[in-house]
Write a protein that holds these residues in place. Structure first.
Motif, mmCIF file in Angstrom:
data_model
loop_
_atom_site.group_PDB
_atom_site.id
_atom_site.type_symbol
_atom_site.label_atom_id
_atom_site.label_comp_id
_atom_site.label_asym_id
_atom_site.label_seq_id
_atom_site.Cartn_x
_atom_site.Cartn_y
_atom_site.Cartn_z
ATOM 1 N N GLN A 26 16.224 -9.400 -17.566
ATOM 2 C CA GLN A 26 15.447 -8.411 -16.831
ATOM 3 C C GLN A 26 15.738 -8.475 -15.287
ATOM 4 N N ALA A 27 16.118 -9.698 -14.672
ATOM 5 C CA ALA A 27 16.679 -10.246 -13.369
ATOM 6 C C ALA A 27 17.879 -9.365 -13.274
ATOM 7 N N GLY A 28 18.913 -9.493 -14.384
ATOM 8 C CA GLY A 28 20.237 -8.955 -14.194
ATOM 9 C C GLY A 28 20.165 -7.413 -14.274
ATOM 10 N N HIS A 29 19.162 -6.701 -15.076
ATOM 11 C CA HIS A 29 18.778 -5.394 -15.207
ATOM 12 C C HIS A 29 18.469 -4.659 -13.570
ATOM 13 N N ILE A 30 17.626 -5.569 -12.889
ATOM 14 C CA ILE A 30 17.227 -5.081 -11.562
ATOM 15 C C ILE A 30 18.510 -5.036 -10.775
ATOM 16 N N VAL A 31 19.392 -6.009 -10.685
ATOM 17 C CA VAL A 31 20.588 -6.365 -10.083
ATOM 18 C C VAL A 31 21.513 -5.056 -10.147
ATOM 19 N N ALA A 32 21.705 -4.768 -11.556
ATOM 20 C CA ALA A 32 22.764 -3.435 -11.752
ATOM 21 C C ALA A 32 21.864 -2.153 -11.378
ATOM 22 N N GLU A 33 20.699 -2.140 -11.506
ATOM 23 C CA GLU A 33 20.231 -0.793 -11.215
ATOM 24 C C GLU A 33 20.335 -0.821 -9.562
ATOM 25 N N VAL A 34 20.059 -1.591 -8.852
ATOM 26 C CA VAL A 34 20.050 -1.649 -7.311
ATOM 27 C C VAL A 34 21.772 -1.357 -7.049
ATOM 28 N N MET A 35 22.540 -2.013 -7.531
ATOM 29 C CA MET A 35 24.137 -1.863 -7.487
ATOM 30 C C MET A 35 24.407 -0.369 -7.646
ATOM 31 N N LYS A 36 23.938 0.370 -8.639
ATOM 32 C CA LYS A 36 24.394 1.530 -9.002
ATOM 33 C C LYS A 36 23.945 2.323 -8.175
ATOM 34 N N SER A 37 22.645 2.197 -7.547
ATOM 35 C CA SER A 37 22.118 3.130 -6.552
ATOM 36 C C SER A 37 22.824 3.109 -5.253
ATOM 37 N N GLY A 107 21.617 -10.624 -5.156
ATOM 38 C CA GLY A 107 21.078 -11.652 -6.214
ATOM 39 C C GLY A 107 19.608 -11.055 -6.186
ATOM 40 N N VAL A 108 19.037 -11.290 -7.162
ATOM 41 C CA VAL A 108 17.554 -11.035 -7.674
ATOM 42 C C VAL A 108 16.693 -12.232 -8.288
ATOM 43 N N TYR A 109 15.531 -12.419 -7.777
ATOM 44 C CA TYR A 109 14.767 -13.651 -8.251
ATOM 45 C C TYR A 109 13.470 -12.654 -8.997
ATOM 46 N N TYR A 110 13.391 -13.120 -10.307
ATOM 47 C CA TYR A 110 12.461 -12.441 -11.152
ATOM 48 C C TYR A 110 11.802 -13.413 -12.103
ATOM 49 N N ASP A 111 10.454 -13.414 -11.899
ATOM 50 C CA ASP A 111 9.554 -14.359 -13.134
ATOM 51 C C ASP A 111 10.491 -15.836 -13.174
ATOM 52 N N GLY A 112 10.716 -16.272 -12.244
ATOM 53 C CA GLY A 112 11.252 -17.751 -12.178
ATOM 54 C C GLY A 112 12.640 -17.869 -12.409
ATOM 55 N N PHE A 113 13.623 -16.802 -12.497
ATOM 56 C CA PHE A 113 14.949 -16.935 -12.779
ATOM 57 C C PHE A 113 15.707 -16.029 -11.986
ATOM 58 N N TYR A 114 17.052 -16.300 -11.922
ATOM 59 C CA TYR A 114 18.108 -15.682 -10.996
ATOM 60 C C TYR A 114 18.799 -14.810 -11.805
ATOM 61 N N GLY A 115 19.339 -13.475 -11.200
ATOM 62 C CA GLY A 115 20.564 -12.607 -11.437
ATOM 63 C C GLY A 115 21.455 -12.432 -10.455
ATOM 64 N N ASP A 116 22.648 -12.231 -10.396
ATOM 65 C CA ASP A 116 23.773 -12.395 -9.217
ATOM 66 C C ASP A 116 24.840 -11.394 -9.701
ATOM 67 N N ALA A 117 25.305 -10.539 -8.985
ATOM 68 C CA ALA A 117 26.609 -9.602 -8.929
ATOM 69 C C ALA A 117 27.199 -9.387 -7.725
ATOM 70 N N ALA A 118 28.390 -8.914 -7.935
ATOM 71 C CA ALA A 118 29.090 -8.370 -6.648
ATOM 72 C C ALA A 118 29.926 -7.380 -7.114
#
Length: 260
Positions: A26-37, A107-118
């Motif tokens: 879920q954190a990774g999904h937020i990262v990806a959606e923001v990056m695409k936008s 990077g995004v923090y969501y519900d206690g966990f992180y996702g990170d992309a570049a």
């Protein structure tokens, strides 16, 4: 967000449960959606600060929190690295120009966990060496991911990245490396983008890694500017940065920040 090579934050590698992996997805999904936008607003004339403000609003609208803002004193929600800036560039009033390249680390923090992309974006049209630099760096990321499978070793990832980059005439940054990720933004193990295969910790199912080649058109040497964050190429050549958060699985890694 790359970590300084040789900096150790934990002494153990955390294996994530299936439930924890789904939260990270879920954190990774937020990262990806923001990056695409961001593709729609990165253009000549835009400032990197405007891009950061847009990204921060999108992260919060999707239910996440910036992983970077305030991390060790970092002052912004994303990193924006232009041309010769390798990583950790701070958003500012700098206006992008046609033919620039812009590395976004998010990077995004969501519900206690992180996702990170570049992802490194072209500003308008790029050609020749610059186009090749971006293409080869992204290809190198996927070469690394192909080796992030149960039973391999960390440096199998590293070697695959280095081999592809150097075969194409570019150099891999040594100063900053990829990393484990989960309840903390930076966990063990470190994941260098260079090294001999067959070394490093054995990869186990449930390990979560941020794999992130940083590739320079010239030499691999970098220096950090007086702001204490922005790393630039020593020789002024351009640099590209691509990253995904992945889960080690048997046979094929699962990408949690997939933009497709």
């Amino acid at each position: 967000m790359g970590i300084d090579a040789h900096r150790t934050e934990f002494n153990v590698i955390f294996i994530k449960s299936p439930q924890e992996i789904e939260i990270m997805a879920q954190a990774g999904h937020i990262v990806a959606e923001v990056m695409k936008s961001l593709k729609d607003i990165i253009r000549a004339g835009a400032t990197t600060k405007e891009i950061e403000q847009f990204a921060d609003e999108r992260i919060r609208a999707l239910g996440g929190k910036s992983a970077f803002k305030g991390y060790r004193g970092y002052p912004a929600s994303i990193c924006t690295s232009v041309n010769e800036e390798v990583v950790h560039g701070i958003p500012s009033s700098r206006r992008l120009k046609e033919g620039d390249i812009l590395g976004i680390d998010l990077g995004v923090y969501y519900d206690g966990f992180y996702g990170d992309a570049a992802y490194t974006f072209p500003v308008g049209t790029i050609e020749g060496e610059t186009e090749k630099l971006l293409r080869v760096t992204e290809e190198a990321l996927y070469c690394g991911i192909e080796n992030a499978v149960e039973g391999s070793r960390v440096y199998d990832i590293s070697h695959a990245i280095q081999k592809h980059v150097e075969q194409n005439g570019f150099s891999v940054v040594r100063t900053f490396v990829g990393h484990g990720i989960g309840r903390e933004l930076h966990e063990e193990p470190q994941v260098p983008n260079y090294g001999a295969p067959g070394h490093g910790p054995r990869l186990r199912q449930g390990m979560t890694l941020a794999i992130e080649p940083m590739v320079n058109a010239g030499t691999f040497d970098v220096r950090v500017l007086e702001d204490g964050w922005t790393a630039v190429t020593q020789d002024g050549s351009r640099s590209a940065h691509f990253e995904h958060t992945v889960v080690v699985m048997p046979g094929k890694a699962r990408i949690l920040t997939n933009l497709n």
